[in-house]
Design an enzyme around this catalytic site. Structure first.
Site, PDB file in Angstrom:
ATOM      1  NE  ARG A  60       2.385  -5.080  11.402  1.00  0.00           N
ATOM      2  CZ  ARG A  60       3.388  -5.198  10.847  1.00  0.00           C
ATOM      3  NH1 ARG A  60       4.594  -5.468  11.661  1.00  0.00           N
ATOM      4  NH2 ARG A  60       3.555  -4.351   9.625  1.00  0.00           N
ATOM      5  NE  ARG A  89      -4.180  -1.517  10.148  1.00  0.00           N
ATOM      6  CZ  ARG A  89      -2.787  -0.928   9.618  1.00  0.00           C
ATOM      7  NH1 ARG A  89      -2.965   0.295   9.388  1.00  0.00           N
ATOM      8  NH2 ARG A  89      -1.875  -1.792   9.487  1.00  0.00           N
ATOM      9  NE  ARG A 110       6.233  -0.307  10.173  1.00  0.00           N
ATOM     10  CZ  ARG A 110       5.088  -0.467   9.658  1.00  0.00           C
ATOM     11  NH1 ARG A 110       4.894  -0.121   8.470  1.00  0.00           N
ATOM     12  NH2 ARG A 110       4.158  -1.130  10.182  1.00  0.00           N
ATOM     13  NE  ARG A 115       7.764  -2.723   6.171  1.00  0.00           N
ATOM     14  CZ  ARG A 115       6.099  -2.637   6.288  1.00  0.00           C
ATOM     15  NH1 ARG A 115       5.345  -1.893   5.149  1.00  0.00           N
ATOM     16  NH2 ARG A 115       5.695  -3.069   7.185  1.00  0.00           N
ATOM     17  CE  LYS A 123      -1.886  -1.328   3.920  1.00  0.00           C
ATOM     18  NZ  LYS A 123      -1.376  -2.570   4.100  1.00  0.00           N
TER      19      LYS A 123
HETATM   20  P1  ADP Z   1       2.442  -1.677   3.178  1.00  0.00           P
HETATM   21  O1  ADP Z   1       2.227  -0.292   3.350  1.00  0.00           O
HETATM   22  O2  ADP Z   1       1.015  -2.506   2.477  1.00  0.00           O
HETATM   23  O3  ADP Z   1       2.647  -2.438   4.682  1.00  0.00           O
HETATM   24  P2  ADP Z   1       4.676  -1.609   1.702  1.00  0.00           P
HETATM   25  O4  ADP Z   1       4.485  -0.528   0.548  1.00  0.00           O
HETATM   26  O5  ADP Z   1       5.542  -0.914   2.824  1.00  0.00           O
HETATM   27  O6  ADP Z   1       3.481  -2.333   2.335  1.00  0.00           O
HETATM   28  O7  ADP Z   1       5.647  -2.930   1.166  1.00  0.00           O
HETATM   29  C1  ADP Z   1       6.120  -3.810   1.847  1.00  0.00           C
HETATM   30  C2  ADP Z   1       7.470  -4.255   1.566  1.00  0.00           C
HETATM   31  O8  ADP Z   1       7.399  -4.913   0.177  1.00  0.00           O
HETATM   32  C3  ADP Z   1       8.357  -3.508   1.238  1.00  0.00           C
HETATM   33  O9  ADP Z   1       9.792  -3.720   1.526  1.00  0.00           O
HETATM   34  C4  ADP Z   1       8.142  -3.047  -0.487  1.00  0.00           C
HETATM   35  O10 ADP Z   1       9.503  -2.528  -1.152  1.00  0.00           O
HETATM   36  C5  ADP Z   1       7.770  -4.593  -0.923  1.00  0.00           C
HETATM   37  N1  ADP Z   1       7.010  -4.340  -1.947  1.00  0.00           N
HETATM   38  C6  ADP Z   1       6.044  -3.313  -2.044  1.00  0.00           C
HETATM   39  N2  ADP Z   1       5.291  -3.753  -3.313  1.00  0.00           N
HETATM   40  C7  ADP Z   1       6.030  -4.921  -3.896  1.00  0.00           C
HETATM   41  C8  ADP Z   1       5.805  -5.628  -4.946  1.00  0.00           C
HETATM   42  N3  ADP Z   1       4.723  -5.340  -5.937  1.00  0.00           N
HETATM   43  N4  ADP Z   1       6.480  -6.833  -5.187  1.00  0.00           N
HETATM   44  C9  ADP Z   1       7.658  -7.139  -4.433  1.00  0.00           C
HETATM   45  N5  ADP Z   1       7.850  -6.312  -3.193  1.00  0.00           N
HETATM   46  C10 ADP Z   1       7.066  -5.342  -2.863  1.00  0.00           C
HETATM   47  P1  AMP Z   2       1.164   0.435   9.201  1.00  0.00           P
HETATM   48  O1  AMP Z   2       2.204   1.536   8.955  1.00  0.00           O
HETATM   49  O2  AMP Z   2      -0.097   0.799   8.323  1.00  0.00           O
HETATM   50  O3  AMP Z   2       1.545  -1.131   9.021  1.00  0.00           O
HETATM   51  O4  AMP Z   2       0.485   0.592  10.606  1.00  0.00           O
HETATM   52  C1  AMP Z   2       1.447   0.274  11.608  1.00  0.00           C
HETATM   53  C2  AMP Z   2       0.629   0.063  13.031  1.00  0.00           C
HETATM   54  O5  AMP Z   2      -0.039   1.337  13.294  1.00  0.00           O
HETATM   55  C3  AMP Z   2      -0.577  -0.808  13.109  1.00  0.00           C
HETATM   56  O6  AMP Z   2       0.092  -2.266  13.393  1.00  0.00           O
HETATM   57  C4  AMP Z   2      -1.259  -0.309  14.194  1.00  0.00           C
HETATM   58  O7  AMP Z   2      -0.947  -0.649  15.470  1.00  0.00           O
HETATM   59  C5  AMP Z   2      -1.259   1.194  14.025  1.00  0.00           C
HETATM   60  N1  AMP Z   2      -2.489   1.552  12.938  1.00  0.00           N
HETATM   61  C6  AMP Z   2      -1.903   2.180  11.690  1.00  0.00           C
HETATM   62  N2  AMP Z   2      -3.124   2.644  10.907  1.00  0.00           N
HETATM   63  C7  AMP Z   2      -4.109   2.304  11.789  1.00  0.00           C
HETATM   64  C8  AMP Z   2      -5.652   2.420  11.693  1.00  0.00           C
HETATM   65  N3  AMP Z   2      -6.083   2.708  10.885  1.00  0.00           N
HETATM   66  N4  AMP Z   2      -6.363   1.802  12.802  1.00  0.00           N
HETATM   67  C9  AMP Z   2      -5.887   1.495  13.999  1.00  0.00           C
HETATM   68  N5  AMP Z   2      -4.334   1.328  14.077  1.00  0.00           N
HETATM   69  C10 AMP Z   2      -3.650   1.580  13.132  1.00  0.00           C
END
Ligand code: ADP
Ligand code: AMP
Length: 233
Positions: free
Chosen positions: A171, A87, A160, A126, A13
């Site tokens: 999660r 969420r 992270r 990541r 995302k």
């Molecule tokens: P989210 O925001 O949904 O938690 P991220 O955008 O942070 O996910 O992506 C999670 C990990 O996967 C990161 O290390 C990113 O570089 C990698 N990633 C994102 N999209 C892809 C993809 N289409 N194919 C492979 N790796 C990806």
């Molecule tokens: P994310 O960066 O989206 O993976 O979120 C990291 C963490 O932040 C999650 O595991 C939750 O603890 C908190 N969080 C982020 N967005 C929300 C949301 N919309 N509602 C509740 N908790 C959230």
């Protein structure tokens, strides 16, 4: 145009949101980023959220809706990309009400479909730039020059604290229990657009671009986009 990028943790995302910001001048509204910024600034909200986030649980609806409301009131120019929000069903209702009050609407909910094995792999690899936040992956999306951010040239990177196996398990459980029901919610509203999230970053981005082009088409745009989305695997 206001979009929700929807999917489990690690679906991509944030990566696709940044692409939409670069390509279309949209504003990324990531509640995860907002909460991490609040933690870094040691605000009351940040302190309250920290332990919950470390456990991989969801922060309260009141806190995240408050963050989104505050940000939306500042204006979002070409449109907002909601990333990691909503969420829960309560958050989805609150978002609808907030946009209504601002005379806006949600145009589409893009569901990134990724299986659990890929999520685990993506989360494990990541890392991101400590200065500009660009997101990378050890194998799938490394920096072009080792140790140097492609976007801002910084050499400081962060992983992270919650990207560990135990927190991820929690999660994912939170996602399936509390967030996945939104798929039905948005499907019923005619807004759900599933996209195969298993391809590479560029392939997924191209699928989103194609979807948005169909949405922007003058007549019956949304219906065509949804038809197209339903036809894709
Ligand atoms: P989210 O925001 O949904 O938690 P991220 O955008 O942070 O996910 O992506 C999670 C990990 O996967 C990161 O290390 C990113 O570089 C990698 N990633 C994102 N999209 C892809 C993809 N289409 N194919 C492979 N790796 C990806
Ligand atoms: P994310 O960066 O989206 O993976 O979120 C990291 C963490 O932040 C999650 O595991 C939750 O603890 C908190 N969080 C982020 N967005 C929300 C949301 N919309 N509602 C509740 N908790 C959230």
């Amino acid at each position: 145009m206001n979009l929700v990028l929807f999917g489990p943790p690690g679906a991509g995302k944030g990566t696709q949101a940044r692409r939409l910001v670069e390509g279309r001048g949209m504003v990324q509204l990531s509640t995860g980023d907002m909460l991490r910024a609040a933690q870094a600034a040691n605000t009351e909200t940040g302190r309250r959220a920290a332990a919950v986030m470390a456990r991989g649980e969801l922060v309260s609806d009141a806190i995240v809706v408050g963050l989104i409301e505050e940000r939306l009131r500042q204006g979002t120019g070409a449109g907002a990309v909601f990333d990691g929000f909503p969420r829960t069903l309560a958050q989805a209702d609150a978002l609808g009400a907030l946009l209504d009050r601002l005379g806006q609407r949600l145009d589409a909910v893009i569901e990134l479909r990724v299986d659990d094995a890929a999520l685990i792999d993506r989360i494990a690899g990541r890392f991101s730039c400590g200065r500009c936040g660009e997101v990378y992956h050890d194998r799938a999306r490394p920096t072009r020059v080792p140790g140097v951010c492609d976007v801002c040239g910084s050499t400081g990177f962060v992983r992270r604290a919650d990207d560990n196996a135990e927190s991820l398990r929690q999660r994912l459980m939170e996602y399936y229990k509390k967030t996945a029901p939104l798929i039905g919610y948005y499907h019923a509203k005619g807004l759900l657009c599933p996209v195969d999230g298993l391809g590479g970053v560029e392939a997924v981005g191209a699928a989103i671009d194609a979807l948005l082009a169909r949405l922007a088409a003058p007549r019956r745009g949304r219906e065509r986009a949804l038809d197209g989305a339903r036809e894709s695997p």
